[in-house]
Design a protein around this motif. Structure first.
Motif, PDB file in Angstrom:
ATOM      1  N   ARG A 265     -49.407-108.635 -72.066  1.00 53.98           N
ATOM      2  CA  ARG A 265     -49.305-108.669 -70.600  1.00 53.98           C
ATOM      3  C   ARG A 265     -49.945-107.428 -69.987  1.00 53.98           C
ATOM      4  O   ARG A 265     -50.611-107.517 -68.955  1.00 53.98           O
ATOM      5  CB  ARG A 265     -47.859-108.797 -70.152  1.00 53.98           C
ATOM      6  CG  ARG A 265     -47.289-110.202 -70.415  1.00 53.98           C
ATOM      7  CD  ARG A 265     -45.857-110.261 -70.036  1.00 53.98           C
ATOM      8  NE  ARG A 265     -45.151-109.326 -70.936  1.00 53.98           N
ATOM      9  CZ  ARG A 265     -43.854-109.189 -71.029  1.00 53.98           C
ATOM     10  NH1 ARG A 265     -43.079-109.898 -70.264  1.00 53.98           N
ATOM     11  NH2 ARG A 265     -43.305-108.354 -71.866  1.00 53.98           N
ATOM     12  N   ALA A 266     -49.759-106.280 -70.612  1.00 52.57           N
ATOM     13  CA  ALA A 266     -50.364-105.042 -70.112  1.00 52.57           C
ATOM     14  C   ALA A 266     -51.884-105.104 -70.219  1.00 52.57           C
ATOM     15  O   ALA A 266     -52.602-104.657 -69.311  1.00 52.57           O
ATOM     16  CB  ALA A 266     -49.823-103.840 -70.879  1.00 52.57           C
TER      17      ALA A 266
ATOM     18  N   VAL B 233     -51.513 -99.596 -77.086  1.00 52.50           N
ATOM     19  CA  VAL B 233     -50.730-100.545 -76.302  1.00 52.50           C
ATOM     20  C   VAL B 233     -50.820-101.899 -76.991  1.00 52.50           C
ATOM     21  O   VAL B 233     -51.901-102.368 -77.316  1.00 52.50           O
ATOM     22  CB  VAL B 233     -51.260-100.639 -74.842  1.00 52.50           C
ATOM     23  CG1 VAL B 233     -50.662-101.814 -74.116  1.00 52.50           C
ATOM     24  CG2 VAL B 233     -50.994 -99.347 -74.101  1.00 52.50           C
ATOM     25  N   ASP B 234     -49.665-102.509 -77.245  1.00 50.06           N
ATOM     26  CA  ASP B 234     -49.685-103.786 -77.969  1.00 50.06           C
ATOM     27  C   ASP B 234     -49.062-104.920 -77.169  1.00 50.06           C
ATOM     28  O   ASP B 234     -48.748-105.966 -77.715  1.00 50.06           O
ATOM     29  CB  ASP B 234     -49.001-103.645 -79.326  1.00 50.06           C
ATOM     30  CG  ASP B 234     -47.535-103.262 -79.216  1.00 50.06           C
ATOM     31  OD1 ASP B 234     -47.054-103.062 -78.087  1.00 50.06           O
ATOM     32  OD2 ASP B 234     -46.880-103.162 -80.257  1.00 50.06           O
ATOM     33  N   ASP B 235     -48.909-104.714 -75.885  1.00 47.83           N
ATOM     34  CA  ASP B 235     -48.332-105.731 -75.004  1.00 47.83           C
ATOM     35  C   ASP B 235     -49.475-106.517 -74.350  1.00 47.83           C
ATOM     36  O   ASP B 235     -50.243-105.962 -73.565  1.00 47.83           O
ATOM     37  CB  ASP B 235     -47.470-105.037 -73.938  1.00 47.83           C
ATOM     38  CG  ASP B 235     -46.849-106.004 -72.949  1.00 47.83           C
ATOM     39  OD1 ASP B 235     -46.948-107.231 -73.153  1.00 47.83           O
ATOM     40  OD2 ASP B 235     -46.256-105.522 -71.968  1.00 47.83           O
TER      41      ASP B 235
END
Length: 79
Positions: A31-32, A27-29
């Motif tokens: 915000r996540a 996961v590279d977000d």
């Protein structure tokens, strides 16, 4: 240049961070990552367990690991 063992260690460490925050690897977000960190922190924050010394101690350790994972991933992702 980075040695193979050092690079492999970095990959392993990142995988651990993703697991700690209960995120899918890769996961590279940001915000996540932030959302996962806050969700876990709300659940395990030591203040929620202040009345029980054993739970407080355990929650403190979990919070430390969550914060380490969050800081590591945000650095890695450029946040």
């Amino acid at each position: 240049t980075q040695s193979r063992s050092s690079a492999a260690s970095d990959v392993y460490k990142r995988q651990q961070w993703y697991r700690t925050l209960e995120l899918d690897p890769g996961v590279d977000d940001l915000r996540a990552v932030r959302k996962a960190y806050r969700k876990q922190l709300l659940q395990y924050h030591p203040d929620r367990h202040a009345s029980d010394p054993e739970k407080y101690k355990a929650a403190t350790e979990v919070t430390r690991r969550l914060t380490e994972a969050y800081n590591g991933l945000t650095r890695y992702l450029g946040g």
